[in-house]
Scaffold this active site. Sequence first.
Site, PDB file in Angstrom:
ATOM      1  CB  SER A   3      -3.854   9.044   0.271  1.00  0.00           C
ATOM      2  OG  SER A   3      -2.756   8.571   1.013  1.00  0.00           O
ATOM      3  CB  ALA A  39      -0.671  -1.123  -1.895  1.00  0.00           C
ATOM      4  CE1 TYR A 163       0.461  -4.724   4.305  1.00  0.00           C
ATOM      5  CE2 TYR A 163       0.550  -2.346   4.040  1.00  0.00           C
ATOM      6  CZ  TYR A 163      -0.164  -3.493   4.310  1.00  0.00           C
ATOM      7  OH  TYR A 163      -1.506  -3.413   4.605  1.00  0.00           O
ATOM      8  NE  ARG A 307      -9.182   7.979   6.893  1.00  0.00           N
ATOM      9  CZ  ARG A 307      -8.913   8.018   8.198  1.00  0.00           C
ATOM     10  NH1 ARG A 307      -9.599   7.267   9.022  1.00  0.00           N
ATOM     11  NH2 ARG A 307      -7.972   8.817   8.656  1.00  0.00           N
TER      12      ARG A 307
HETATM   13  C1  LIG Z   1      -9.605   2.088   2.212  1.00  0.00           C
HETATM   14  C2  LIG Z   1      -8.175   2.453   2.489  1.00  0.00           C
HETATM   15  C3  LIG Z   1      -7.159   1.819   1.794  1.00  0.00           C
HETATM   16  C4  LIG Z   1      -5.826   2.172   2.004  1.00  0.00           C
HETATM   17  N1  LIG Z   1      -4.842   1.595   1.238  1.00  0.00           N
HETATM   18  C5  LIG Z   1      -3.583   2.078   1.301  1.00  0.00           C
HETATM   19  C6  LIG Z   1      -2.594   1.684   0.343  1.00  0.00           C
HETATM   20  O1  LIG Z   1      -2.881   0.954  -0.604  1.00  0.00           O
HETATM   21  N2  LIG Z   1      -1.336   2.162   0.508  1.00  0.00           N
HETATM   22  C7  LIG Z   1      -1.003   3.039   1.512  1.00  0.00           C
HETATM   23  O2  LIG Z   1       0.153   3.436   1.611  1.00  0.00           O
HETATM   24  N3  LIG Z   1      -1.944   3.462   2.389  1.00  0.00           N
HETATM   25  C8  LIG Z   1      -3.198   3.029   2.289  1.00  0.00           C
HETATM   26  N4  LIG Z   1      -4.158   3.538   3.120  1.00  0.00           N
HETATM   27  C9  LIG Z   1      -3.815   4.686   3.989  1.00  0.00           C
HETATM   28  C10 LIG Z   1      -4.135   6.007   3.254  1.00  0.00           C
HETATM   29  O3  LIG Z   1      -3.358   6.139   2.091  1.00  0.00           O
HETATM   30  C11 LIG Z   1      -3.883   7.211   4.177  1.00  0.00           C
HETATM   31  O4  LIG Z   1      -2.517   7.260   4.481  1.00  0.00           O
HETATM   32  C12 LIG Z   1      -4.691   7.143   5.464  1.00  0.00           C
HETATM   33  O5  LIG Z   1      -6.032   6.808   5.193  1.00  0.00           O
HETATM   34  C13 LIG Z   1      -4.631   8.458   6.236  1.00  0.00           C
HETATM   35  O6  LIG Z   1      -5.073   9.529   5.429  1.00  0.00           O
HETATM   36  P1  LIG Z   1      -6.601  10.107   5.520  1.00  0.00           P
HETATM   37  O7  LIG Z   1      -6.837  10.458   6.964  1.00  0.00           O
HETATM   38  O8  LIG Z   1      -6.617  11.285   4.606  1.00  0.00           O
HETATM   39  O9  LIG Z   1      -7.511   9.010   5.078  1.00  0.00           O
HETATM   40  C14 LIG Z   1      -5.501   3.175   2.954  1.00  0.00           C
HETATM   41  C15 LIG Z   1      -6.534   3.776   3.680  1.00  0.00           C
HETATM   42  C16 LIG Z   1      -7.840   3.455   3.434  1.00  0.00           C
HETATM   43  C17 LIG Z   1      -8.939   4.190   4.185  1.00  0.00           C
END
Ligand SMILES: Cc1cc2nc3c(=O)[nH]c(=O)nc-3n(C[C@H](O)[C@H](O)[C@H](O)COP(=O)(O)O)c2cc1C
Length: 337
Positions: A3, A39, A163, A307
């Site tokens: 992700s 992003a 955003y 994560r």
């Molecule tokens: C450190 C961090 C940075 C993130 N940056 C973005 C990003 O740049 N663009 C986005 O769409 N989501 C971003 N997210 C959300 C993740 O892409 C993801 O959708 C979210 O963490 C849920 O998935 P997970 O439970 O597997 O972590 C970010 C999450 C984390 C933890």
Amino acid sequence: MVSPMCQYSCETDGLATDWHLVHLGSRASGGAGIVMAEATAVEPRGRISPNDLGIWSDDHAAALEPVTEFIADRGAISAIQLAHAGRKASTHRPSDGRGPVHGEDGWTPVGPTETPWPHDEPLETERLDVDGIAAIVDAFVDAADRAVDAGFDVVEIHSAHGYLLHEFLSPVTNTRTDAYGGSFENRTRLLREVCAGVRATIPEGMPLFVRISATDWLPDRDSWTVGDSTMLARELEPLGVDLIDVSSGSLHPDQRVPEPGPHYQVPYAERVAESGLPVGAVGKITTPEGADAIVRNGRADLAIVGREHLRNPYFTLHAAEALGHELPVPRQYTRGF
Ligand SMILES: Cc1cc2nc3c(=O)[nH]c(=O)nc-3n(C[C@H](O)[C@H](O)[C@H](O)COP(=O)(O)O)c2cc1C
């Protein structure tokens, strides 16, 4: 797929650093099928923080080339999320406290209206006029062009998490009365223009993803709902969008998100899939069996893991081992597996 995750690790003006090469490269070495970069701002005002990655010049594209080359050498697919932070721009990175950046280091965020993100000390925010909106579409298109030059295999448009593009979609943040506000048709116009422009720029066979927040989690007001998301997906399909990456929320601090359990956003991906477009599911997918079951049972076409990839860059190699699937281990690491 890894992700997209902001690293807030640029030292100067959005240029990729060694951190980006090592971070994204490690996930490719860890066996991920698609490695999506964070992003990445299509213009300087579109950065969430001064340390965000950008792709608004050829120098930015050149700085990302070693990343895509390394990912390709590992046999993985490189992807980039093109983004504009809208009214959520000009904030400190999380490790510096997240608040608004006032003064010289900050800038004036733009949005569908002048209503700022409700910080304690909000930043004055500029309402985009029609020329300003056209310039945003151009910025996304130019950024997509540069992403192709930089060697990326997949482009994703970030239209989630409060955003800019999400701010236009939701009636909570978009109260305009011109061609870009009011009806569903008008509120989705900017995203549709961005998708059409990007599709016309990138190579025909190159996958185009769009990340959306399937719901604003604001049930008590006129807000963006999962029904809207499915309708939107139906409109994006003929524009050449290949997959909807289904996330949720983060439009407004009043949101009420139930305690997120494992796979909590998968039901939204299933609803958006009713449009007929392929979907990606994301959110608390942390186990090989869980990721496998989501795809195998047809609940989504792509399992997206965030994560867990921060905790374990080798998640996919371990997952392959656990599921009895043969995945080549980097020859340098074979003795460890
Ligand atoms: C450190 C961090 C940075 C993130 N940056 C973005 C990003 O740049 N663009 C986005 O769409 N989501 C971003 N997210 C959300 C993740 O892409 C993801 O959708 C979210 O963490 C849920 O998935 P997970 O439970 O597997 O972590 C970010 C999450 C984390 C933890």
